[in-house]
Design a protein around this motif. Sequence first.
Motif, PDB file in Angstrom:
ATOM      1  N   TYR A  62     -11.573  -0.979  13.137  1.00 11.60           N
ATOM      2  CA  TYR A  62     -10.266  -1.499  12.742  1.00 11.60           C
ATOM      3  C   TYR A  62     -10.401  -2.911  12.180  1.00 11.60           C
ATOM      4  O   TYR A  62      -9.836  -3.227  11.127  1.00 11.60           O
ATOM      5  N   TYR A  63     -11.147  -3.779  12.863  1.00 14.27           N
ATOM      6  CA  TYR A  63     -11.273  -5.166  12.422  1.00 14.27           C
ATOM      7  C   TYR A  63     -12.148  -5.298  11.182  1.00 14.27           C
ATOM      8  O   TYR A  63     -12.045  -6.288  10.457  1.00 14.27           O
ATOM      9  N   ARG A  64     -12.991  -4.329  10.927  1.00 11.89           N
ATOM     10  CA  ARG A  64     -13.862  -4.396   9.755  1.00 11.89           C
ATOM     11  C   ARG A  64     -13.226  -3.745   8.521  1.00 11.89           C
ATOM     12  O   ARG A  64     -13.823  -3.751   7.443  1.00 11.89           O
ATOM     13  N   PHE A  65     -12.035  -3.158   8.688  1.00  9.46           N
ATOM     14  CA  PHE A  65     -11.356  -2.518   7.561  1.00  9.46           C
ATOM     15  C   PHE A  65     -10.277  -3.462   7.040  1.00  9.46           C
ATOM     16  O   PHE A  65      -9.326  -3.799   7.754  1.00  9.46           O
ATOM     17  N   THR A  66     -10.426  -3.893   5.795  1.00 10.06           N
ATOM     18  CA  THR A  66      -9.434  -4.768   5.152  1.00 10.06           C
ATOM     19  C   THR A  66      -9.180  -4.288   3.732  1.00 10.06           C
ATOM     20  O   THR A  66     -10.018  -3.599   3.125  1.00 10.06           O
ATOM     21  N   TYR A  67      -8.030  -4.669   3.213  1.00  8.56           N
ATOM     22  CA  TYR A  67      -7.682  -4.295   1.843  1.00  8.56           C
ATOM     23  C   TYR A  67      -6.834  -5.396   1.235  1.00  8.56           C
ATOM     24  O   TYR A  67      -6.225  -6.211   1.950  1.00  8.56           O
ATOM     25  N   ALA A  68      -6.784  -5.410  -0.101  1.00  8.83           N
ATOM     26  CA  ALA A  68      -5.971  -6.409  -0.804  1.00  8.83           C
ATOM     27  C   ALA A  68      -5.778  -5.988  -2.243  1.00  8.83           C
ATOM     28  O   ALA A  68      -6.634  -5.313  -2.838  1.00  8.83           O
ATOM     29  N   LEU A  69      -4.623  -6.376  -2.805  1.00  7.14           N
ATOM     30  CA  LEU A  69      -4.373  -6.253  -4.237  1.00  7.14           C
ATOM     31  C   LEU A  69      -4.576  -7.632  -4.858  1.00  7.14           C
ATOM     32  O   LEU A  69      -3.891  -8.581  -4.479  1.00  7.14           O
ATOM     33  N   ALA A  70      -5.521  -7.729  -5.776  1.00  8.20           N
ATOM     34  CA  ALA A  70      -5.801  -9.026  -6.386  1.00  8.20           C
ATOM     35  C   ALA A  70      -6.440  -8.827  -7.748  1.00  8.20           C
ATOM     36  O   ALA A  70      -7.347  -7.994  -7.901  1.00  8.20           O
ATOM     37  N   GLY A  71      -5.971  -9.599  -8.736  1.00  7.04           N
ATOM     38  CA  GLY A  71      -6.598  -9.592 -10.053  1.00  7.04           C
ATOM     39  C   GLY A  71      -6.633  -8.238 -10.711  1.00  7.04           C
ATOM     40  O   GLY A  71      -7.602  -7.901 -11.394  1.00  7.04           O
ATOM     41  N   VAL A 131       5.680   1.408   6.706  1.00  7.78           N
ATOM     42  CA  VAL A 131       6.232   2.229   5.634  1.00  7.78           C
ATOM     43  C   VAL A 131       6.737   1.366   4.472  1.00  7.78           C
ATOM     44  O   VAL A 131       6.607   1.758   3.299  1.00  7.78           O
ATOM     45  N   ASP A 132       7.274   0.193   4.762  1.00  7.51           N
ATOM     46  CA  ASP A 132       7.702  -0.699   3.678  1.00  7.51           C
ATOM     47  C   ASP A 132       6.508  -1.192   2.874  1.00  7.51           C
ATOM     48  O   ASP A 132       6.576  -1.313   1.642  1.00  7.51           O
ATOM     49  N   GLU A 133       5.413  -1.476   3.569  1.00  5.49           N
ATOM     50  CA  GLU A 133       4.186  -1.874   2.873  1.00  5.49           C
ATOM     51  C   GLU A 133       3.672  -0.747   1.990  1.00  5.49           C
ATOM     52  O   GLU A 133       3.208  -0.967   0.866  1.00  5.49           O
ATOM     53  N   ALA A 134       3.759   0.485   2.495  1.00  8.77           N
ATOM     54  CA  ALA A 134       3.301   1.634   1.716  1.00  8.77           C
ATOM     55  C   ALA A 134       4.105   1.783   0.429  1.00  8.77           C
ATOM     56  O   ALA A 134       3.543   1.986  -0.655  1.00  8.77           O
ATOM     57  N   ARG A 135       5.421   1.670   0.540  1.00  8.04           N
ATOM     58  CA  ARG A 135       6.256   1.792  -0.650  1.00  8.04           C
ATOM     59  C   ARG A 135       6.038   0.631  -1.605  1.00  8.04           C
ATOM     60  O   ARG A 135       6.088   0.795  -2.836  1.00  8.04           O
ATOM     61  N   ALA A 136       5.783  -0.552  -1.051  1.00  8.62           N
ATOM     62  CA  ALA A 136       5.509  -1.706  -1.903  1.00  8.62           C
ATOM     63  C   ALA A 136       4.195  -1.534  -2.651  1.00  8.62           C
ATOM     64  O   ALA A 136       4.075  -1.916  -3.826  1.00  8.62           O
ATOM     65  N   LEU A 137       3.187  -0.969  -2.005  1.00  7.15           N
ATOM     66  CA  LEU A 137       1.922  -0.692  -2.684  1.00  7.15           C
ATOM     67  C   LEU A 137       2.130   0.303  -3.818  1.00  7.15           C
ATOM     68  O   LEU A 137       1.594   0.137  -4.919  1.00  7.15           O
ATOM     69  N   GLN A 138       2.903   1.337  -3.544  1.00  8.91           N
ATOM     70  CA  GLN A 138       3.184   2.334  -4.577  1.00  8.91           C
ATOM     71  C   GLN A 138       3.896   1.702  -5.770  1.00  8.91           C
ATOM     72  O   GLN A 138       3.545   1.949  -6.929  1.00  8.91           O
ATOM     73  N   SER A 139       4.867   0.837  -5.478  1.00  7.64           N
ATOM     74  CA  SER A 139       5.609   0.170  -6.554  1.00  7.64           C
ATOM     75  C   SER A 139       4.729  -0.829  -7.296  1.00  7.64           C
ATOM     76  O   SER A 139       4.859  -0.992  -8.514  1.00  7.64           O
ATOM     77  N   ALA A 140       3.834  -1.516  -6.566  1.00  9.54           N
ATOM     78  CA  ALA A 140       2.978  -2.514  -7.201  1.00  9.54           C
ATOM     79  C   ALA A 140       2.037  -1.878  -8.218  1.00  9.54           C
ATOM     80  O   ALA A 140       1.813  -2.415  -9.309  1.00  9.54           O
TER      81      ALA A 140
END
Length: 549
Positions: A62-71, A131-140
Motif C-alpha cells: 500500500y505504501y509503495r503504490f503511488t500515482y499522479a497526473l503530471a505533465g 469515488v469523487d477522485e475516480a470521477r475527477a480522474l475520468q474527467s481530467a
Amino acid sequence: MNRLHPISAVGSVVTNVVRFGSIGFFAGMMLTGPLDVLPLGAVFVLAPVGALVGAAYAVARYYRFTYALAGGTLSVDSGVFDRQEREIPLGRIQNVDIERGPVQRLFGLAVVKFETAGGSATEAVLNAVDVDEARALQSAVAQYRREDDETEGDEGEPAHDTVTREAAEPEQRRLYELSTRDLLTLALVSFRPAAPAVVLFGVPFAQEYALRLLSATVEALGGPSTVSLSGLPTYSTGEALLTVGVAAALFALAAWLLSAAFTITEYHGFHLDYVGDDLRYERGLIQQYSGSIPLEKVQTVTVRENLLMRQVGYAALAVETAGYAPGSGSQDASNTAIPLDDRETVLAVAEALTDADVPAMERLPDRSRRRYVVRYSLLPLVATGLLLSVDTLVQTVPYWYAPLALVPVTVLAGHLSWKHRGFALLEHLFATRSGVLVRSTRLVPYYRVQTVIDTRTIFQRRRSLASVTADTASTASLLGGDATAYDLDDQRARTVHETLRERLMADLRAGERGDRRQGLTALLDEADAPDEGADAGAPEPTESSTREP
C-alpha cells in the motif's frame, strides 16, 4: 504523488491474512502429519506467522503504490521487492472505466481502470480511490484530450500534480436511458449463453428439488408419479418421451429465467450521456460500471438484432474503439451503447456516430445461396450415413434415417443465411450485414480501415466467389468480428477491394474524420424540440420508451 484510499489497505490486509495464514496452516499440517517433521504445535505457530507476513506485505504494498497526473502523463509507481515505474501519456489512454461493487459503494470507493490502444491487458488499476477522485480522474483525462485537440501543435502542457477538480466540465446531455419497461423487454428477448452452464452446474446441488418439480410436472401431464434416473429403463416409450420432453422444457425455462436475471443485473440503470467529445455510460445493479468512449477513437459501429428483437421492431447498438471494447463484464455489455430501443432510434444514433445514413444492402449472387444450402444439408446427410454404418456394421439403430427429416430445415437455414447477408459501399462508409439468429450490421468509416483482406477458400474458388474483409484496430476484429462481405462474385470482390483501398487513401489524404459532434448534437436537438410545446407532465424525450429518432 497520491496514495490509494486507506480502506484499500485494510482490504488487502484482510485478504493477505487469510491467504498467507491458510498457507501456513496447511504447511504446518503437512509437516506435522504425513511428513512428521515438526511437532503438532508447529501448526499454531506457522499459521499466525503466515498471517503476519501477509499483513506486513499488504501494508508495504500500500505504501509503495503511488500515482499522479503530471505533465500530460499518468505516473504509477508500485512494487515491494521489484519496483515498477510507469509513465502513461494521457493521449494514449483510450478509456477510463470506474467499477463499484457492493463493498466499494458501502465505503464510497471505486476501482479505476486505464486502458490504452492495443494493450493486451489493463494498463493501470487504482484499487481503490474515493469515488469523487475516480470521477475527477475520468474527467481530467477527457479534458486533456479536448485541450490537446484544441491546441494541437502548440508546445508546453500544463502540469497537474493532483487532479484538477475546478476544470470547467463541458455540457452533459442525456443521449439514451434504458427505461424499466425496456429493461424487462431486453431481459425477455435476449439470452445469455452462460445461463445453461450455470443451470447444469447448479442441478447437482438442488437435485432433490429438481426431481420433485420434474415428477410433479410429469404426473400432471399424465406420466409416472415419480421420476428417477434408475426408473427410466422401465418406462414405456411414451412415458420416456414425455419425461425427457418435460425435463428439456424445464431446463430451458430455468436457463431463460436465469438469463433474464443476468441481463437485469447487468443493464439496470443504464444510461448514456454525451459529454464534450466523449460518450459516458453507467450501468449495473450489484456491480456498477461507468466508462467513457472517446468519439475520435470509435472504429466500428454495429447494429445488432436477434430473432426476437426483429419480430417486435427492436435493435441494439454496439461501439468498438481501438484495441479495446470499453467497460467490464461480459463482452456483449462491455461495448454496448444502446442495449435496446426501437430500430428507428438505434439507426438514427448509428447514423449520427458514423456521419452517414445506414444504406440498403447489396444482395449476394444466387450461387452463394446454393453454396449455403449444400453446406448445411451435408450435416443431416453425414449424420444419416454414420448411423447407417453403425446399423450395418455394429448394431441395429432404430430410425437411423431420422436425420433426413432435417433436410428441409437446413435448406431453409441456407436460404436465410443468404438473405441476411449483404454489403454496401458509400462515399465515406463500408457497411456489411450477416447473421440469422443475431443479425449484425457493421458500419466502418474508410479512414478506420487498416487492412483490406480478400479470402478465397477452395470451395469458394469452385463457384468463383470471394469474401472481402475491412480490418480495423478494434477488439472485435481480434475476436473475428470484422466487417466482412461474404461470398461475393469474384470480380465484384476485386472491385470492392480496389474501391476500399482508393476511398481509404482519399479519406486519409483529405483528413476525413467525420463530424460525429454535429450529428449527435442535431440528433439531441431534434429529440428535445417536441418538449417546447409539450405539457409539463409529458414524459422525458430521452427515456428509451418515449424518444423519437
